[in-house]
Design a protein around this motif. Sequence first.
Motif, PDB file in Angstrom:
ATOM      1  N   PRO A  79      78.299  69.132  53.281  1.00 25.30           N
ATOM      2  CA  PRO A  79      76.846  69.279  53.422  1.00 25.30           C
ATOM      3  C   PRO A  79      76.212  68.088  54.140  1.00 25.30           C
ATOM      4  O   PRO A  79      75.262  68.255  54.907  1.00 25.30           O
ATOM      5  CB  PRO A  79      76.338  69.356  51.984  1.00 25.30           C
ATOM      6  N   LEU A  80      76.777  66.889  53.915  1.00 25.92           N
ATOM      7  CA  LEU A  80      76.216  65.693  54.543  1.00 25.92           C
ATOM      8  C   LEU A  80      76.374  65.776  56.060  1.00 25.92           C
ATOM      9  O   LEU A  80      75.419  65.577  56.816  1.00 25.92           O
ATOM     10  CB  LEU A  80      76.933  64.456  53.991  1.00 25.92           C
ATOM     11  N   LEU A  81      77.585  66.122  56.513  1.00 26.34           N
ATOM     12  CA  LEU A  81      77.823  66.226  57.962  1.00 26.34           C
ATOM     13  C   LEU A  81      76.980  67.345  58.554  1.00 26.34           C
ATOM     14  O   LEU A  81      76.416  67.210  59.641  1.00 26.34           O
ATOM     15  CB  LEU A  81      79.313  66.478  58.227  1.00 26.34           C
ATOM     16  N   CYS A  82      76.892  68.471  57.811  1.00 22.97           N
ATOM     17  CA  CYS A  82      76.067  69.595  58.291  1.00 22.97           C
ATOM     18  C   CYS A  82      74.619  69.161  58.457  1.00 22.97           C
ATOM     19  O   CYS A  82      73.965  69.526  59.425  1.00 22.97           O
ATOM     20  CB  CYS A  82      76.109  70.752  57.292  1.00 22.97           C
ATOM     21  N   HIS A  83      74.128  68.389  57.479  1.00 22.33           N
ATOM     22  CA  HIS A  83      72.724  67.980  57.502  1.00 22.33           C
ATOM     23  C   HIS A  83      72.439  67.148  58.750  1.00 22.33           C
ATOM     24  O   HIS A  83      71.397  67.303  59.391  1.00 22.33           O
ATOM     25  CB  HIS A  83      72.399  67.183  56.234  1.00 22.33           C
ATOM     26  N   PHE A  84      73.373  66.293  59.113  1.00 25.51           N
ATOM     27  CA  PHE A  84      73.202  65.481  60.320  1.00 25.51           C
ATOM     28  C   PHE A  84      73.145  66.353  61.564  1.00 25.51           C
ATOM     29  O   PHE A  84      72.262  66.210  62.404  1.00 25.51           O
ATOM     30  CB  PHE A  84      74.346  64.477  60.445  1.00 25.51           C
ATOM     31  N   SER A  85      74.102  67.291  61.680  1.00 27.92           N
ATOM     32  CA  SER A  85      74.118  68.091  62.916  1.00 27.92           C
ATOM     33  C   SER A  85      72.923  69.043  62.951  1.00 27.92           C
ATOM     34  O   SER A  85      72.344  69.273  64.016  1.00 27.92           O
ATOM     35  CB  SER A  85      75.438  68.851  63.068  1.00 27.92           C
ATOM     36  N   GLU A  86      72.524  69.528  61.765  1.00 25.49           N
ATOM     37  CA  GLU A  86      71.324  70.390  61.714  1.00 25.49           C
ATOM     38  C   GLU A  86      70.094  69.629  62.189  1.00 25.49           C
ATOM     39  O   GLU A  86      69.302  70.129  62.971  1.00 25.49           O
ATOM     40  CB  GLU A  86      71.058  70.793  60.256  1.00 25.49           C
ATOM     41  N   THR A  87      69.950  68.405  61.676  1.00 25.06           N
ATOM     42  CA  THR A  87      68.775  67.606  62.043  1.00 25.06           C
ATOM     43  C   THR A  87      68.750  67.370  63.541  1.00 25.06           C
ATOM     44  O   THR A  87      67.716  67.518  64.188  1.00 25.06           O
ATOM     45  CB  THR A  87      68.804  66.254  61.310  1.00 25.06           C
ATOM     46  N   GLY A 111      76.849  53.982  53.397  1.00 31.62           N
ATOM     47  CA  GLY A 111      75.555  54.584  53.050  1.00 31.62           C
ATOM     48  C   GLY A 111      74.441  54.005  53.914  1.00 31.62           C
ATOM     49  O   GLY A 111      73.594  54.737  54.445  1.00 31.62           O
ATOM     50  N   ALA A 112      74.456  52.666  54.085  1.00 35.84           N
ATOM     51  CA  ALA A 112      73.409  52.013  54.871  1.00 35.84           C
ATOM     52  C   ALA A 112      73.472  52.451  56.327  1.00 35.84           C
ATOM     53  O   ALA A 112      72.452  52.757  56.952  1.00 35.84           O
ATOM     54  CB  ALA A 112      73.579  50.500  54.776  1.00 35.84           C
ATOM     55  N   LEU A 113      74.691  52.521  56.871  1.00 35.37           N
ATOM     56  CA  LEU A 113      74.838  52.900  58.279  1.00 35.37           C
ATOM     57  C   LEU A 113      74.388  54.345  58.500  1.00 35.37           C
ATOM     58  O   LEU A 113      73.732  54.655  59.492  1.00 35.37           O
ATOM     59  CB  LEU A 113      76.302  52.758  58.716  1.00 35.37           C
ATOM     60  N   LEU A 114      74.755  55.224  57.548  1.00 31.54           N
ATOM     61  CA  LEU A 114      74.353  56.631  57.698  1.00 31.54           C
ATOM     62  C   LEU A 114      72.839  56.741  57.716  1.00 31.54           C
ATOM     63  O   LEU A 114      72.250  57.451  58.532  1.00 31.54           O
ATOM     64  CB  LEU A 114      74.934  57.484  56.563  1.00 31.54           C
ATOM     65  N   ALA A 115      72.178  55.996  56.809  1.00 25.81           N
ATOM     66  CA  ALA A 115      70.707  56.046  56.765  1.00 25.81           C
ATOM     67  C   ALA A 115      70.131  55.490  58.067  1.00 25.81           C
ATOM     68  O   ALA A 115      69.151  56.013  58.602  1.00 25.81           O
ATOM     69  CB  ALA A 115      70.194  55.258  55.572  1.00 25.81           C
ATOM     70  N   MET A 116      70.768  54.457  58.589  1.00 27.37           N
ATOM     71  CA  MET A 116      70.292  53.844  59.829  1.00 27.37           C
ATOM     72  C   MET A 116      70.420  54.823  60.993  1.00 27.37           C
ATOM     73  O   MET A 116      69.503  54.997  61.800  1.00 27.37           O
ATOM     74  CB  MET A 116      71.143  52.601  60.112  1.00 27.37           C
ATOM     75  N   ILE A 117      71.588  55.486  61.062  1.00 25.90           N
ATOM     76  CA  ILE A 117      71.816  56.466  62.135  1.00 25.90           C
ATOM     77  C   ILE A 117      70.821  57.608  61.999  1.00 25.90           C
ATOM     78  O   ILE A 117      70.236  58.066  62.986  1.00 25.90           O
ATOM     79  CB  ILE A 117      73.267  57.001  62.074  1.00 25.90           C
ATOM     80  N   TYR A 118      70.599  58.042  60.758  1.00 26.43           N
ATOM     81  CA  TYR A 118      69.705  59.191  60.556  1.00 26.43           C
ATOM     82  C   TYR A 118      68.279  58.852  60.979  1.00 26.43           C
ATOM     83  O   TYR A 118      67.605  59.636  61.647  1.00 26.43           O
ATOM     84  CB  TYR A 118      69.733  59.608  59.082  1.00 26.43           C
ATOM     85  N   ASN A 119      67.835  57.664  60.576  1.00 28.84           N
ATOM     86  CA  ASN A 119      66.491  57.240  60.979  1.00 28.84           C
ATOM     87  C   ASN A 119      66.361  57.232  62.486  1.00 28.84           C
ATOM     88  O   ASN A 119      65.323  57.581  63.035  1.00 28.84           O
ATOM     89  CB  ASN A 119      66.235  55.823  60.451  1.00 28.84           C
ATOM     90  N   LYS A 120      67.440  56.786  63.125  1.00 25.38           N
ATOM     91  CA  LYS A 120      67.426  56.723  64.584  1.00 25.38           C
ATOM     92  C   LYS A 120      67.385  58.136  65.171  1.00 25.38           C
ATOM     93  O   LYS A 120      66.635  58.390  66.116  1.00 25.38           O
ATOM     94  CB  LYS A 120      68.678  55.977  65.060  1.00 25.38           C
ATOM     95  N   ILE A 121      68.176  59.044  64.574  1.00 27.85           N
ATOM     96  CA  ILE A 121      68.199  60.430  65.083  1.00 27.85           C
ATOM     97  C   ILE A 121      66.788  61.005  65.052  1.00 27.85           C
ATOM     98  O   ILE A 121      66.333  61.649  66.000  1.00 27.85           O
ATOM     99  CB  ILE A 121      69.141  61.322  64.239  1.00 27.85           C
TER     100      ILE A 121
END
Length: 1569
Positions: free
Chosen positions: A1188-1196, A390-400
């Motif tokens: 949905p989680l993976l989709c949300h990342f690629s959409e962003t 969870g922490a890593l995903l949030a970190m990657i997302y913030n970076k994206i």
Amino acid sequence: MSLSFCGNDVNNSYSVEKGVLNNGCFVDALNLVPHVFLLFITFPILFIGWGSQSSKVQIHHNTWLHFPGHNLRWILTFTLLFVHVCEIAEGIVSNTWMKSNHLHLFLPAFMGFIAATTSVVYYHNIETANFPKLLLALFIYWVLAFITKIIKLWKFAEVGLGVEHLRFCITALLVVLYGLLMAVEVNVIIVRKYVFFANPQRVKPPEDLQDLGVRFLQPFVNLLSKATYWWMNPLIIGAHKRPIELKKIGKLPIAMRSLTNYLRLKDAYEEQRQNAEDLEKSPSIWRAMYRAFGRPILLSSTFRYMADLLGFAGPLCISGIVERLENNTEVVRMNKTEDLPFGVFFMSSTQLLQNTYVLAVLLFLALVLQRTFLQASYYVTIETGINLRGALLAMIYNKILRLSTSNMSMGEMTLGQINNLVAIETNQLMWFLFLCPNLWAMPVQIIMGVILLYYLLGFSALIGALVIVLLAPIQYLIATKLADTQKSTLDYSTDRLKKTTEILKGIKLLKLYAWENIFCDSVLETRGKELTSLRTFALYTSMSIFMNAAIPIAAVLATFVTHAYISQSRLSPAEAFASLALFHILVTPLFLLSTVVRFAVKALVSVQKLGEFLQSEEIGDDSWRNGDMPVSLESCKKHPGARNRKQPLRYQMDNYEQPLRRQLRPTETEDVAVKVNNGYFTWGSNMSTLSDINIRIPTGQLTMIVGQVGCGKSSLLLAMLGEMQTHSGKVYWSKLPDSEMLPDYLSKNRYSVAYAAQKSWLLNATVEDNITFGSPFNKQRYKAVIDACSLQPDIDLLPFGDQTEIGERGINLSGGQRQRICVARALYQNTNIVFLDDPFSALDIHLSDHLMQEGILKFLQDDKRTVVLVTHKLQYLIHADWIIAMKDGSVLREGTLKDIQTHDVELYEHWKTLMNRQDQELEKDTEIESQTTLERKTLRRAFYSREAKNQIDDEDEEEEEEEDEDDNLSTTTSRRSKIPWKVCWCYLSSGGFLLVFLMVTSKLAKHSVMVAIDYWLAAWTSSAPNEQNSSFSLDANATNISETIRNAEHRSYVPVFVILCGAGIFLCLITSLSVEFLGLSAATNLHHNLLNKIIHAPLRFFDITPLGQILNRFSADTNIIDQHIPPTLESLTRSTLLCLSAIGIITFVTPVFVTALVPLAVAFYFIQKYFRVASKDLQDLDDSTQLPLLCHFSETAEGLTTIRAFRHEARFKQRMLELTDTNNTAYLFLSAANRWLEVRTDYLGAVIVLTAAVAAICSFYGLQSGLVGLGLTYALTVTNYLNWVVRNLADLEVQMAAVKKVNSFLTTESENYEGSIDVSQVPEDWPQHGEIKIQDLCVRYDPMLKPVLKHVNAFINPGQKVGICGRTGSGKSSLSLAFFNMVDVFEGKIIIDGIDICKLPLQTLRSRLSIILQDPVLFSGSIRFNLDPERTCSDDRLWEALEIAQLKNMVKTLPGGLDAVITEGGENFSVGQRQLFCLARAFVRKSSILIMDEATASIDMATENILQKVVMTAFADRTVVTIAHLVSSILEAEQVLVFSTGILVECDSAANLLAQEDSLFSILVRTHK
């Protein structure tokens, strides 16, 4: 023997002459007092309490308050219970040495045990009721017990008893425990002040528990419930009644949410950055992970070590029990007790451990504890792993969200890389964390195991250990090979999927051209390669399984044979079976070690990739040197990283020098929204993309940016939005005047820009969500926007209107529809500034005009919003208030149209000529209008078929339910818990009966041999002792001879043992190979049948089955059948047979065991029944929340610029956190459910071991001690395998769903390819003339549907040019399909050159006609392959065809000419060129009949003219049937057929029909002109 409390060995048992306390029996009686006191006080309270609570069955968990020292108290109480058990055992065993029974030796201990148990129950109830005053009773109990035990200890010390006596040690331990519990109680009083203090402390439950949404209670329940997952019971048992849904699993506790963990990880990461001496060095992710999540991992490792050490208790206890039974000696009761202290016997701990019953109980307790610790260790690592993910995903997302756009566009960071980080690398790290305690636990376990083996067997044990250690690297080698093979398999399956997708997308064309078999063969060829790779995979997998099973056999063989020849002493059953159990323990860590090492290597790579990603360039710092202004401090705290790029630094000064600034600011800039001064911008390279930019965007006006393709118009918008890197210069955004200051709640939109990008970007959400985009819904405004973008007709077509989910990346909409939704989003947002980047590019003229008038000029200008519009449509320049003309990355001109007309005449003239050209295109408007109509038509088709299919799907599901009419809860329940035997049988039978037979027989043979090996070992070790007693001779010589004879006899068992072990190893190989190859054979057959069925299915099947659904069968389901079912099946059969053989052996050794088996079997049945249902639901939830989680990342990542322009980063972050938490909740529940199952099956296993041991001890007489050892060793293995049976059963059930889905497609009807005429009867050159007779033709798509053509009669002469027209849905296209027998012709016939086409084999019919379809379809491959896949034509013929289609020159310029590559779907050619290729394809097939189905609908005027010309010249001697979308294209036709609702209404030449004013044809011509 009579019972008496103090015993009646001596007369002075009850005398107190020497002082009351010097009578041991009285001291023991005194010890009873506190226990009885506690029971008397607590029972009434508990009953009253329970009585009052019976109304509210389950107290709501918000009252779960843990008192101070909660966990410590539970640990101490459990220790207390264990010590009491020891005390009882010691008392009972001591009692057996006495002449008469002394109850006082064990009765107080027994009462103490009951009192301790009561104290736990009592404490738990007080805690849940949050009523601490009642704890006083417990406090008093601990004090009394402490005092009485101190007296007892003091008396023992007085008499001179010490540590060597067990009872002294136990009493001392109890004193310590009671003292500690007393201290805990005092602590509660001090902290909570519930008594002796004036103001007791009020306590609120934890924040999570006040939120009723939190259902994951593991952190909040008491220790017992934590250890046994008791709190999961309602969920797992409830799943049986109704499926578990997302609502049911609720939210995560705060400590486990991704935001909490993200902040922990980020702090640890940033802390390194601040403390680093070397600023260049990037922070270590490993260190950050250790700082954030190190403690739980240490805790888990501690649990793991404890479990591993307890694991060795099993073999040692077995050894003890067998040894004691072998040297069985009757306990001699003592006659003299006067000399003993207190007149009773005091034993040492070794004497206690010589009692077999004590050993059996110890074995049971050790097993229960070991399993509890092991599951606790698993749980802690899994929870930590999930938190880390969870922490890593949030970190990657913030970076994206902060990634620089140039990084994305220059290809340094592709979408694929980002998706891999999210889907693969974070999971690798999570898995590594799951397994990492093994890294340091396993070596310790191996070393301990080897030491114990050496202690038991001496040198020969080292030989066995050496075998294991030497074979371990081979395991590692196989594991790495497996990973490589899996990679290559993945490549092949991707390739196969790509080909399958192409086939399915172009299936209509393939069928019309009779090419389906050619393409099918190409898929099968790729599948062949994939299967070769899978075969290698299966081979390595079976080798791995084989090694796993064979290594222990080889080790045991080496050890015992060596022992027989080297060692002087005979191998006793105790040693043999203890070492056998030890070998079983040793194999697991060695087998797992290779896996763990592999994961560690992968984790290192993942961390490296993550590090590179986190260090990649960010937007903002570099490009906005002129400063940032925070949005507001609060929102920054909430959303780290939400910064405002739009506000330059100089406005931060406003607060200080406002009066001064106001006077200074020149008036002309008052009305400028954005201003760029001396801007030089770049996309990351040193070259400036935009240079010397000086522009201003007037407030509240329409600014247009024009220029040629690639001159930097879009870049200019992005530069203003801060997406480009600034070399020099500044971008200023004006601040709103005070008078217009918006209220706070709107201010968040103040600096946000509504931006519609050139490449439309949609969310995977409903149409409405895409348009409102997080803004509040306003019906009036929404309606206005929809009308302005002419979306209403499209929305009406969607099955659920604007509530329809748009697929991932808007796949189920056309380009124009997607673009209009994006523009609607920009219009709807309540922002002051709107940027539209070429919004007309995918729209036709009518829509463009409508959007310009209604949307931009009316809707936006009325609102006085500042609009910046990039466009190629120069005819709109007259509406512009301000124009910026760009050329080669710099501004050519800026000003109003009038300015440019006067100052730059040349540019103005150039624009005028371009405008004229565009006006000419306007004449084509009717023709282009069809594009939108076409899009809508496609949409209608897609959704109509989707609905039809959904109905069919629903019917399928209903069928299952209708099997019994009254579909009440109990029947759904039984259906959910049933194992799908039918599907399993179907899977096995598709693998081939020979392989199934081989698998079953080899499995049974293998397990029989394994039992035989161990049975032989039992016989061998139990054999020798008899002679030892008989051959007792004084003659030394005779002794030597008998010794030799004994050794020879002892060794005579060796050959059989060797043969059995060899057979076992061989059978291991056979079974592992047979299972894997059975799976492979089943996979091969299922895929082959599926592909054949789908390819030969009628066209109607593809209309009503969504493409995604068919593709799923070929991707996900095939993958499961290929790779996942075989290992699950292997594991299931192995663990089941192991458990059965173990239970068989125990029953054979001690038949009494059968009586205990019945209740155990019942318990096991219910556990597996409940678990399987719940596990399936939770697995589904985990899968469905992951997508949905993976989709949300690629959409962003795709819509970065849009999100940042709108300033919606915070909202998207919030959404990401929600999605991650939802997925993590599902995964946590799934792992908790697995722990729930394992704890229960492990405890059942422990009970099996206990009953087996007790049964063996009770009925030992007449048994060989070797057999007891055999039974107990097998009982120990059951604990390991019981839970695997259930887990594998649950997995297999989920995986069999894939087989079921594939099977459902295998029942599809195929088209009738045979026909009633033999191919040999059809002339080679048929149809030679091209004469078509249609007689009384009736056509329908499906026997269930109405006819689409009714009683059509027509005659077409050879070589005639025929046009067919009619309104949409009149049956034009159905007629073209009827020529190819693609639809159900249920009456009448079509005769071509004298042959009824319905009697022809389909392959023959379709290969002799040509058609050009409305949608041009090209396949990936060469141009040659696209024109002539059958490879029957010469190059000259192909070049001729290309020349006729006006493509020859273009193809010649391509590298490779005819072998030039066409990408997937022909994307590297324009639509017009694709259509011309289709024409060339039709020409290559020299057929005398050509059918053109609306072939000009999607191409421009120029291409259409070419087409018409070609048809007239090249096809002059052929019959051409044109189905016209535009009536204008068939005005030259010699014969026109006009259809209306499936009936042929007019049939004549075009000229004659036009002459009749009231003919339908002339009406169509007039309305379309």
